[in-house]
Structures are given as C-alpha cells and as structure tokens.
Design a protein around this motif. Structure first.
Motif, mmCIF file in Angstrom:
data_model
loop_
_atom_site.group_PDB
_atom_site.id
_atom_site.type_symbol
_atom_site.label_atom_id
_atom_site.label_comp_id
_atom_site.label_asym_id
_atom_site.label_seq_id
_atom_site.Cartn_x
_atom_site.Cartn_y
_atom_site.Cartn_z
ATOM 1 N N ASP A 68 -6.736 -4.456 -2.069
ATOM 2 C CA ASP A 68 -6.831 -3.435 -2.914
ATOM 3 C C ASP A 68 -7.110 -3.970 -4.366
ATOM 4 O OD1 ASP A 68 -6.156 -1.696 -1.232
ATOM 5 O OD2 ASP A 68 -4.132 -1.262 -2.122
ATOM 6 N N SER A 69 -6.712 -5.010 -4.855
ATOM 7 C CA SER A 69 -6.993 -5.667 -6.200
ATOM 8 C C SER A 69 -8.555 -5.951 -6.189
ATOM 9 C CB SER A 69 -6.181 -6.908 -6.453
ATOM 10 O OG SER A 69 -4.722 -6.630 -6.578
ATOM 11 N N ARG A 70 -9.029 -6.786 -4.948
ATOM 12 C CA ARG A 70 -10.521 -6.766 -5.124
ATOM 13 C C ARG A 70 -11.475 -5.670 -4.913
ATOM 14 N NH1 ARG A 70 -14.150 -10.376 -0.393
ATOM 15 N NH2 ARG A 70 -15.661 -11.258 -2.011
ATOM 16 N N THR A 71 -10.904 -4.805 -4.274
ATOM 17 C CA THR A 71 -11.604 -3.291 -4.533
ATOM 18 C C THR A 71 -11.637 -2.704 -5.785
ATOM 19 O OG1 THR A 71 -11.023 -2.792 -2.125
ATOM 20 C CG2 THR A 71 -11.535 -0.858 -3.586
ATOM 21 N N PHE A 72 -10.685 -2.884 -6.601
ATOM 22 C CA PHE A 72 -10.440 -2.117 -8.074
ATOM 23 C C PHE A 72 -11.416 -3.094 -8.828
ATOM 24 C CE2 PHE A 72 -6.031 -0.362 -6.859
ATOM 25 C CZ PHE A 72 -6.629 0.749 -6.935
ATOM 26 N N LEU A 73 -11.474 -4.377 -8.629
ATOM 27 C CA LEU A 73 -12.249 -5.554 -9.320
ATOM 28 C C LEU A 73 -13.832 -5.089 -9.045
ATOM 29 C CD1 LEU A 73 -12.246 -7.664 -11.324
ATOM 30 C CD2 LEU A 73 -11.935 -9.163 -9.408
ATOM 31 N N ARG A 74 -14.282 -4.655 -7.845
ATOM 32 C CA ARG A 74 -15.474 -4.255 -7.671
ATOM 33 C C ARG A 74 -15.752 -2.936 -8.205
ATOM 34 N NH1 ARG A 74 -15.517 -6.331 -1.296
ATOM 35 N NH2 ARG A 74 -16.726 -8.344 -1.546
ATOM 36 N N ARG A 75 -14.880 -2.166 -8.185
ATOM 37 C CA ARG A 75 -14.928 -0.764 -8.792
ATOM 38 C C ARG A 75 -15.135 -0.974 -10.397
ATOM 39 N NH1 ARG A 75 -10.441 3.290 -7.426
ATOM 40 N NH2 ARG A 75 -11.104 2.802 -5.333
ATOM 41 N N GLU A 76 -14.432 -1.884 -10.980
ATOM 42 C CA GLU A 76 -14.504 -2.038 -12.379
ATOM 43 C C GLU A 76 -15.872 -2.374 -12.630
ATOM 44 O OE1 GLU A 76 -12.449 -3.982 -16.159
ATOM 45 O OE2 GLU A 76 -11.724 -4.552 -14.231
ATOM 46 N N GLN A 277 6.956 7.347 -7.408
ATOM 47 C CA GLN A 277 8.039 6.493 -7.689
ATOM 48 C C GLN A 277 9.116 6.257 -6.475
ATOM 49 O OE1 GLN A 277 11.255 7.518 -8.584
ATOM 50 N NE2 GLN A 277 10.834 9.497 -7.831
ATOM 51 N N ALA A 278 8.898 7.162 -5.677
ATOM 52 C CA ALA A 278 9.928 7.341 -4.403
ATOM 53 C C ALA A 278 9.289 6.786 -3.326
ATOM 54 C CB ALA A 278 10.176 8.723 -4.274
ATOM 55 N N GLN A 279 8.123 6.109 -3.454
ATOM 56 C CA GLN A 279 7.577 5.568 -2.185
ATOM 57 C C GLN A 279 7.824 4.122 -2.041
ATOM 58 O OE1 GLN A 279 5.861 7.824 -0.464
ATOM 59 N NE2 GLN A 279 6.719 9.356 -1.903
ATOM 60 N N PRO A 280 7.526 3.546 -0.982
ATOM 61 C CA PRO A 280 8.203 2.022 -0.680
ATOM 62 C C PRO A 280 7.377 1.166 -1.709
ATOM 63 C CG PRO A 280 7.593 3.201 1.262
ATOM 64 C CD PRO A 280 7.225 4.022 0.388
ATOM 65 N N GLU A 281 8.015 0.057 -1.841
ATOM 66 C CA GLU A 281 7.417 -0.671 -2.872
ATOM 67 C C GLU A 281 6.182 -1.431 -2.389
ATOM 68 O OE1 GLU A 281 8.270 -1.644 -5.904
ATOM 69 O OE2 GLU A 281 10.223 -0.909 -6.187
ATOM 70 N N ILE A 282 5.342 -1.810 -2.891
ATOM 71 C CA ILE A 282 4.113 -2.863 -2.619
ATOM 72 C C ILE A 282 4.435 -4.169 -2.857
ATOM 73 C CG2 ILE A 282 1.587 -3.115 -3.130
ATOM 74 C CD1 ILE A 282 1.608 -0.306 -3.946
ATOM 75 N N ALA A 283 4.470 -4.940 -1.663
ATOM 76 C CA ALA A 283 4.904 -6.345 -2.065
ATOM 77 C C ALA A 283 4.121 -7.184 -2.904
ATOM 78 C CB ALA A 283 4.802 -7.062 -0.733
ATOM 79 N N GLU A 284 2.720 -6.702 -3.231
ATOM 80 C CA GLU A 284 1.962 -7.730 -4.168
ATOM 81 C C GLU A 284 2.123 -7.108 -5.471
ATOM 82 O OE1 GLU A 284 0.201 -7.700 0.009
ATOM 83 O OE2 GLU A 284 0.850 -6.164 -1.289
ATOM 84 N N LEU A 285 2.780 -6.111 -5.790
ATOM 85 C CA LEU A 285 2.807 -5.516 -7.007
ATOM 86 C C LEU A 285 4.345 -5.080 -7.236
ATOM 87 C CD1 LEU A 285 -0.554 -3.112 -6.847
ATOM 88 C CD2 LEU A 285 -0.052 -5.339 -7.731
#
Length: 307
Positions: A68-76, A277-285
């Motif tokens: 997801d982080s790479r996807t957001f970087l490409r989107r930016e 805020q009630a969803q499971p944590e994202i391990a990388e974030l």
C-alpha cells in the motif's frame, strides 16, 4: 495525539543499493548525510538527503516493501504531475523500477504546526486552503465523489453494528435516520472542481513565515471547495488546539462556507473515522487506529452540535 505511526521510519541504508545509487546520482555528488522524517503513516523512507552540491527531499520504498505504501507513493507522483503549479512541492525526479520507487522533491522549509496550534498557524493554514479552494483541478486527480466513496459513507454499516452504534454519543444515536439521509446526499455534496489535499493534518503541513505549505499529496482530489476544512479541524482539537467549531470560525474568516453547507461531508468524515478506528490494526502502520480514534471523538461532538 501523535501525528504519525508509533514507530521510526526505515533508515536510508535499509533501501536497496540500486535504488540508493540512483537517488544519489541525482545529487550531483556523493551523499554526505541524510535526515529521516519520523511522522506520517507510511512504511517507506522519507527524509532530506544531502551531497556537497545539493540537498533534496526523498520518499522511497523497496519493491518488496509494504504494497500500500508503494501504491500511495506512485499515486503521489501522478498527483504532483497533475496539480496546478505553485501549490505543491516541486517534483524534481522520479525512479520506479525493479529496485523500488523513489520520489525526489524540492525541500519545503518550515515547521509543523501544533502542540498546541497557535492562532497564527491556524490562519496561515486557512489562507492556504482558500488558495486550493480557488484552484481548478483536473484529471488524473480523481473526483472526490469517486475516491471518497464508499470509505466516507459508513453510517449504514455503523447502524448495523450494535456495538459501534451503541458507543456513539446519545445525541447521534437518536439521529441515525438523519445521518443516513446525510449519507445519501454525500455524492452530490462532494461534487466540484476545486483542488483538495485530501489528508490535511499537522504532519502534512509546514509553516514558513506567514505561509503554510502542504506536503504529501497521494490523496489529492477535486471536489467541493473547502473540502479540506472538515478533514483538518478534528486533528486540531485532538492535538490540544481549538475545538472544531472554533477552528471553523477561523476558516470562515478566509472564505469557508457555513459548516451547515458541508454537513454531509462532516458527517461522512465522522463515519469514516468512527468505522475505521474499530477495525483491526495494520501491522505495518502501528498507531493508525488510535490516531483515528483521537479524531473521531471531536468530530462526533461537533456533528452532534450541528444536527
């Protein structure tokens, strides 16, 4: 409220050697130092990289890094290429290959606002939002009604989740039919051609003198003018600054509409925060859900005052 994930970003040496070599080639000389940034919610590197000849701001992630982080970087990268000149940091170079993706930018001077926010900082940011509200955005910057839905339309799902609905302030529990009506009107309420940053909070803002500049643009959108206002003010209150209503009064001095005109947007963002805020944590974030929870409380109170 911590304006970023509860962990340090990756260090420069953790990036693939080939990606680092390509970035350093842009410096016109050997790298002499780097200063990693620590805020934000991304699993990629971000920081100032220097040589004897120049300094640039680099955002980079390895090909095998957080998807997801790479996807957001490409989107930016796409957003910066499409945005009107003068409102975003200047894009200097892009690398996107088998080693990974890197975005090389001019360095934007300034300090982050907050802890606590000052009146001057708030007005500087309001003036910059007004600048965006007057700018026309075009494709490939996505339309807000497409990019924000269904993520910002969660009242229907909240109403079906007994625990989430029961934990809402009583005033909102009693007004669920009205919230569902506001949700139905959200697509039209988001429609417009004004530029919006889409993820405005203290760690994405730098203030230099009397000018605020916005950084980190993967969530740029085109939509109703002043769309960034409702997305910003809960984070100000959550970090110990003025309440949402007080911040909105400052924004109105710079041309923002009455909050009632953006009520579907305010309600939509409240549903986004309360649901996520009630969803499971994202391990990388780590820390993301707590960050969303801290903003949910003030925007829910504000929404209750407006209904």
């Amino acid at each position: 409220m911590t304006a970023g994930a509860d962990r340090l970003r990756p260090e420069w040496p953790s990036l693939p050697a080939g990606l680092r070599a390509q970035v350093e080639a842009q410096l016109g000389g050997d790298r002499t130092s780097d200063s990693p940034a620590q805020g934000g919610f991304s699993a990629g590197y971000a920081g100032v990289v220097r040589s004897a000849e120049r300094a640039v701001f680099v955002k980079a992630i390895a090909a095998e890094g957080h998807t997801d982080s790479r996807t957001f970087l490409r989107r930016e990268i796409r957003m910066l290429r499409a945005a009107p000149s003068g409102v975003t940091p200047r894009l200097l170079s892009v690398i996107d290959d088998a080693d990974g993706t890197a975005l090389i930018l001019e360095i934007v001077p300034g300090i982050h606002p907050g802890t606590p926010w000052t009146d001057g900082q708030l007005h500087a940011v309001a003036a910059e939002i007004a600048r965006l509200a007057a700018a026309t955005a075009a494709a490939p910057i996505p339309a807000a009604r497409e990019s924000m839905l269904p993520s910002y339309a969660r009242w229907g799902r909240i109403a079906e989740d007994h625990a989430l609905a029961a934990a809402l302030p009583l005033r909102l529990q009693d007004r669920m039919p009205q919230l569902l009506q506001l949700e139905a009107s959200l697509p039209d309420a988001l429609t417009g051609t004004a530029l919006a940053h889409g993820d405005l909070r203290a760690d994405n803002i730098l203030i230099h003198g009397e000018r605020a500049r916005f950084i980190d643009w993967p969530h740029a959108r085109r939509g109703v003018p002043w769309l960034d206002g409702p997305l910003l003010v809960p984070s100000i209150e959550a970090s110990g600054g003025p309440t949402c209503a007080e911040s909105w009064r400052a924004l109105r001095e710079h041309g923002a509409p009455d909050a009632a005109r953006l009520l579907p947007v305010i309600a939509g963002f409240a549903s986004f925060l309360w649901w996520n805020q009630a969803q499971p944590e994202i391990a990388e974030l780590p820390g993301l859900r707590a960050f969303q929870r801290a903003q949910a409380d003030p925007i829910l109170r504000w929404l209750g005052e407006l209904l």
